[in-house]
Structures are given as structure tokens and as C-alpha cells.
Design a protein around this motif. Structure first.
Motif, PDB file in Angstrom:
ATOM      1  N   UNK A  60       0.691  -0.897   0.127  1.00  0.00           N
ATOM      2  CA  UNK A  60       0.106  -0.011  -0.110  1.00  0.00           C
ATOM      3  C   UNK A  60       0.764   1.651   0.475  1.00  0.00           C
ATOM      4  N   UNK A  61       2.142   0.869   0.902  1.00  0.00           N
ATOM      5  CA  UNK A  61       2.256   2.408  -0.033  1.00  0.00           C
ATOM      6  C   UNK A  61       3.765   2.372  -0.685  1.00  0.00           C
ATOM      7  N   UNK A  62       3.528   1.959  -1.815  1.00  0.00           N
ATOM      8  CA  UNK A  62       4.248   2.021  -2.601  1.00  0.00           C
ATOM      9  C   UNK A  62       4.411   3.027  -3.434  1.00  0.00           C
ATOM     10  N   UNK A  63       3.963   3.662  -3.408  1.00  0.00           N
ATOM     11  CA  UNK A  63       3.245   5.671  -4.126  1.00  0.00           C
ATOM     12  C   UNK A  63       4.569   5.691  -3.345  1.00  0.00           C
ATOM     13  N   UNK A  64       4.276   5.795  -1.686  1.00  0.00           N
ATOM     14  CA  UNK A  64       5.010   6.278  -0.970  1.00  0.00           C
ATOM     15  C   UNK A  64       6.915   6.707  -0.879  1.00  0.00           C
ATOM     16  N   UNK A  65       6.831   5.483  -1.693  1.00  0.00           N
ATOM     17  CA  UNK A  65       8.359   5.334  -1.421  1.00  0.00           C
ATOM     18  C   UNK A  65       8.848   5.201  -2.513  1.00  0.00           C
ATOM     19  N   UNK A  66       8.172   6.025  -3.752  1.00  0.00           N
ATOM     20  CA  UNK A  66       8.785   6.677  -4.729  1.00  0.00           C
ATOM     21  C   UNK A  66       8.735   7.758  -4.753  1.00  0.00           C
ATOM     22  N   UNK A  67       7.495   8.269  -3.756  1.00  0.00           N
ATOM     23  CA  UNK A  67       7.185  10.662  -3.358  1.00  0.00           C
ATOM     24  C   UNK A  67       8.775  10.306  -2.620  1.00  0.00           C
ATOM     25  N   UNK A  68       8.851   9.449  -1.561  1.00  0.00           N
ATOM     26  CA  UNK A  68      10.397   9.309  -0.938  1.00  0.00           C
ATOM     27  C   UNK A  68      11.746  10.105  -1.807  1.00  0.00           C
ATOM     28  N   UNK A  69      12.045   8.684  -3.000  1.00  0.00           N
ATOM     29  CA  UNK A  69      12.635   8.253  -3.462  1.00  0.00           C
ATOM     30  C   UNK A  69      12.499  10.144  -4.518  1.00  0.00           C
ATOM     31  N   UNK A  70      12.114  10.591  -4.730  1.00  0.00           N
ATOM     32  CA  UNK A  70      11.645  11.858  -5.673  1.00  0.00           C
ATOM     33  C   UNK A  70      12.351  12.870  -5.061  1.00  0.00           C
ATOM     34  N   UNK A  71      11.912  13.073  -3.754  1.00  0.00           N
ATOM     35  CA  UNK A  71      11.728  13.958  -3.224  1.00  0.00           C
ATOM     36  C   UNK A  71      12.609  14.468  -1.995  1.00  0.00           C
ATOM     37  N   UNK A  72      13.232  13.128  -1.331  1.00  0.00           N
ATOM     38  CA  UNK A  72      13.758  12.748  -0.261  1.00  0.00           C
ATOM     39  C   UNK A  72      15.278  11.786  -1.082  1.00  0.00           C
ATOM     40  N   UNK A  73      15.006  10.891   0.215  1.00  0.00           N
ATOM     41  CA  UNK A  73      16.013   9.785  -0.179  1.00  0.00           C
ATOM     42  C   UNK A  73      15.352   8.428   0.692  1.00  0.00           C
ATOM     43  N   UNK A  74      15.813   7.338  -0.607  1.00  0.00           N
ATOM     44  CA  UNK A  74      15.378   6.100  -0.336  1.00  0.00           C
ATOM     45  C   UNK A  74      16.736   4.654  -0.345  1.00  0.00           C
ATOM     46  N   UNK A  75      16.828   4.160   1.607  1.00  0.00           N
ATOM     47  CA  UNK A  75      17.736   4.003   1.441  1.00  0.00           C
ATOM     48  C   UNK A  75      17.886   2.226   1.765  1.00  0.00           C
ATOM     49  N   UNK A  76      18.406   1.570   1.207  1.00  0.00           N
ATOM     50  CA  UNK A  76      18.007  -0.118   1.856  1.00  0.00           C
ATOM     51  C   UNK A  76      19.681  -0.533   2.081  1.00  0.00           C
ATOM     52  N   UNK A  77      19.790  -1.655   2.385  1.00  0.00           N
ATOM     53  CA  UNK A  77      20.935  -2.272   2.563  1.00  0.00           C
ATOM     54  C   UNK A  77      20.778  -3.329   2.424  1.00  0.00           C
ATOM     55  N   UNK A  78      20.174  -3.871   1.931  1.00  0.00           N
ATOM     56  CA  UNK A  78      19.833  -5.375   1.363  1.00  0.00           C
ATOM     57  C   UNK A  78      19.802  -5.068  -0.161  1.00  0.00           C
ATOM     58  N   UNK A  79      20.033  -6.541  -0.680  1.00  0.00           N
ATOM     59  CA  UNK A  79      20.351  -7.205  -1.834  1.00  0.00           C
ATOM     60  C   UNK A  79      19.432  -6.171  -2.885  1.00  0.00           C
ATOM     61  N   UNK A  80      19.280  -5.929  -4.029  1.00  0.00           N
ATOM     62  CA  UNK A  80      17.527  -5.192  -4.571  1.00  0.00           C
ATOM     63  C   UNK A  80      16.750  -6.050  -4.525  1.00  0.00           C
ATOM     64  N   UNK A  81      16.454  -7.225  -3.903  1.00  0.00           N
ATOM     65  CA  UNK A  81      15.200  -8.197  -4.497  1.00  0.00           C
ATOM     66  C   UNK A  81      15.600  -8.786  -3.382  1.00  0.00           C
ATOM     67  N   UNK A  82      15.781  -8.440  -1.504  1.00  0.00           N
ATOM     68  CA  UNK A  82      15.544  -8.783  -0.606  1.00  0.00           C
ATOM     69  C   UNK A  82      14.836  -9.217  -0.091  1.00  0.00           C
ATOM     70  N   UNK A  83      13.445 -10.010   0.490  1.00  0.00           N
ATOM     71  CA  UNK A  83      11.958  -9.716   0.605  1.00  0.00           C
ATOM     72  C   UNK A  83      12.000  -9.523   1.660  1.00  0.00           C
ATOM     73  N   UNK A  84      10.849  -9.045   2.677  1.00  0.00           N
ATOM     74  CA  UNK A  84      10.591  -8.109   3.569  1.00  0.00           C
ATOM     75  C   UNK A  84      11.222 -10.076   5.064  1.00  0.00           C
ATOM     76  N   UNK A  85      11.377 -10.072   5.556  1.00  0.00           N
ATOM     77  CA  UNK A  85      11.423 -10.874   7.419  1.00  0.00           C
ATOM     78  C   UNK A  85      11.887 -10.076   8.323  1.00  0.00           C
ATOM     79  N   UNK A  86      12.099 -10.623   9.449  1.00  0.00           N
ATOM     80  CA  UNK A  86      11.464 -10.288  10.258  1.00  0.00           C
ATOM     81  C   UNK A  86      13.139  -9.669  11.429  1.00  0.00           C
ATOM     82  N   UNK A  87      13.944  -9.878  10.727  1.00  0.00           N
ATOM     83  CA  UNK A  87      15.419  -9.780  10.379  1.00  0.00           C
ATOM     84  C   UNK A  87      15.966  -8.823  10.440  1.00  0.00           C
TER      85      UNK A  87
END
Length: 325
Positions: A202-229
Motif C-alpha cells: 500500500x505504500x508503493x507510491x509513498x516509496x516513490x515520492x520519498x525517493x523523488x523528493x528525499x532519499x530512499x535507502x536500503x542495506x540489502x540486496x535489491x530483491x531482498x524480501x521482507x523478513x523479521x531480521x
């Protein structure tokens, strides 16, 4: 293995907000780090390898220490991993992803020396050499009161020129980022998945807006799925990136609990609302710890943030005075 050159970027090529001589990791250095992390020589963990690379200031020297060549022939497993890594790094660059190693001059300085510093980061959006911000975190299933506090704190952060850092989850995170976007502030989203993923969907559009107007940051491989750890690791990164963490509302087993604890370990200030203190045992164990503030009102939270910002400004002014002396 590869030429370890400290590249001086031209003013035209330098990222906006960085000096023109910022060091940008070379393609070869990036691929070597990826291969090193994937092969994990001697069974070393990612944190152990990250520390070695950071301390040596060279991926190549670490690899030479751990994977000495046998005559003219390098270790075949590492050679194969390096070939795959080169293809991956090329694909990431072609896709327009920014891939930073911990040695890269654009890697956030606030995170480089913390415990659990990620060995690399993928980013979309605008990197800044200096990016003071506040992490605003809390429950996905927040109450109306919690959401109202999160909005007010985000408004104050924007007014004070602070980036609003959060995890792009539902609830508190979503309100913090949508408020920053609405009021013309800078959102920084630190996500618990790969940079190509959006969670929750549901936050896909929000991800895009954050990247466009701020910064989106990940420390995982690009296709890493969501996991608890991965979300716990994300919380540690948020703590390291920001000046302080504000926990607006959280449950006994919330990820915000981990972030508050890690922030204390990082020596970063933590602000807990009385909502958190009243409802969780873990908050009570943090009460009275150095750097931990309990806020009984929204204004208390805002005042605490402003005191933290003023203290950081004073430290930076003192450092600049020493350097220029």
C-alpha cells in the motif's frame, strides 16, 4: 586484483551537495566487496568483514589477507563470485541505482563508525554530505493520539530544517513521511527490504515520492524480501543515520523497542513519549539511562528535539573552530 584508485570526481560529476573531490568507489572495488560478502572467507560474518574493510580502508587488502593467491591462480570460488558480482554491479548501475560501499565518500558519515554499520547501501534520491535528521518511529497499528503526535513532531522537524527519517511502514512511519512531504520537508526512508521492493504494498507510491523528493535507502540486496531480521537491521541503520530517535507509540515487542535500545548503544539520544512508558516494560528499563528523555506532551518532544539539534550544532561549531585554528 584491481587498481585501487581514489577517484577525484569533476565538479560536474560530483553528487549535488558534495565537494568535487569526494571519493567514489570504483566499479572494481564495488564488485570485489560484493564477492567478498557472498563468499565469506574463513566463515567471517558480514559485520566482521565490514570492520576489516573499514579499518584497512581497502577491499583489496582484506581479500589478499583472507584469500591469498596460490601461485598464478586465484581461488576459483572467489574468481567465480567476482565474475557474477561484476555482472550484478553493472546491472545495478545500468538500472540507475546508487550503490555505495562503506569506503565511499558519499556513504553517510554518521553511520560509518557505528556498531552494525552496513557494508554497503543502495539509494534512490538525493544524497547529502550533511543530513541532520530525526527518526520518528512507532506502532504500525497506532492510535489517533499517536498519529497526531507523530504529525506534530514531523511538522516541527521540517520547520527546523531536519530530515524526517522513518521506515516507511504503516502507522507512525507513514504519517511522519506524508507530513514531511506535505510540508515541503525532506523525508529519508530506511527500508527493511531490497530497494526494488515496496513494503507494505500500500505504500508503493509513498516509496516513490520519498525517493523523488528525499532519499530512499536500503542495506540489502535489491530483491531482498521482507523478513523479521531485516527490519531489526533496518532499525539499527535508522538509529545510526539520525541525530536521535523519537518513539511515539509502541508495543512490548515493537521494532521501535530494538531501535531505542540500539540508539542508546550508539550514544544517540532517545525520546520516549509517556504513552510508551506507560504501556511497555522495556521503556521503563530505559528510563533514567543517559541520553533517554521521557516526554509527557507533544511540546516536550519538540523541545527535546530542538535541544538535541542545538547541542549537535554546538559540537559542529567547536569542531570547525579547531580545524580552522
Amino acid at each position: 586484483m584491481f587498481e585501487d584508485t581514489r577517484l577525484e570526481e569533476s565538479a560536474a560529476a560530483a553528487p549535488r551537495g558534495y565537494p568535487c573531490d569526494v571519493y567514489v568507489s570504483s566499479f572494481e572495488e564495488q564488485a570485489a566487496l560484493v564477492a567478498l560478502l557472498r563468499t565469506r572467507p574463513d566463515g567471517l560474518s558480514w559485520p566482521e568483514l565490514t570492520t576489516r574493510v573499514r579499518d584497512e580502508a581497502s577491499v583489496e587488502r582484506v581479500i589478499e589477507d583472507l584469500q591469498p593467491s596460490q601461485g598464478l591462480f586465484p581461488d576459483p570460488e572467489f574468481a567465480d563470485a567476482l565474475a557474477v558480482a561484476e555482472k550484478d554491479v553493472h546491472a545495478w548501475n545500468s538500472e540507475g541505482l546508487t550503490f555505495l560501499t562503506i569506503l565511499d565518500g558519499r556513504y553517510p558519515a554518521s553511520m560509518r563508525d557505528i556498531h552494525q554499520a552496513p557494508p554497503f547501501l543502495f539509494t534512490r534520491g538525493e544524497l547529502r554530505e550533511s543530513d541532520p535528521g530525526i527518526s520518528i518511529v512507532g506502532s504500525r497499528d497506532a492510535s489517533p493520539t499517536g498519529l497526531k503526535i507523530a504529525e506534530a513532531v514531523a511538522i516541527a522537524a521540517v520547520e527546523d530544517g531536519l530530515s524526517v527519517i522513518s521506515g516507511l511502514a504503516a502507522g507512525i512511519d507513514t504519517v511522519a513521511h506524508t507530513t514531511a512531504l506535505r510540508d515541503g520537508g525532506r523525508p529519508v526512508g530506511v527500508i527493511g527490504t531490497g530497494i526494488r521492493k515496496a513494503y507494505p504494498a500500500a505504500n508503493r507510491e509513498l516509496h516513490s515520492e520519498v525517493a523523488e523528493r528525499g532519499l530512499l535507502l536500503s542495506q540489502f540486496w535489491p530483491d531482498a524480501p521482507p523478513q523479521k531480521h531485516t527490519f531489526l537491521m533496518r532499525n539499527a541503520t535508522m538509529s545510526g543515520y539520525g541525530l536521535a530517535t523519537v518513539v511515539v507509540e509502541a508495543g512490548e515487542h515493537s521494532g521501535a523497542r530494538a531501535q531505542a535500545r540500539i540508539a542508546v548503544e550508539h550514544g544517540r539520544p532517545v525520546v520516549l513519549t509517556d504513552l510508551v512508558l506507560e504501556r511497555t516494560q522495556w521503556a521503563k528499563t530505559l528510563e533514567g539511562r543517559p541520553g533517554v528523555t521521557i516526554a509527557s506532551s507533544t511540546q516536550d518532544v519538540i523541545d527535546a528535539i530542538r535541544q538535541i539539534r542545538a547541542a549537535d550544532d554546538s559540537i559542529n561549531d567547536a569542531i570547525r573552530s579547531l580545524v580552522s585554528a
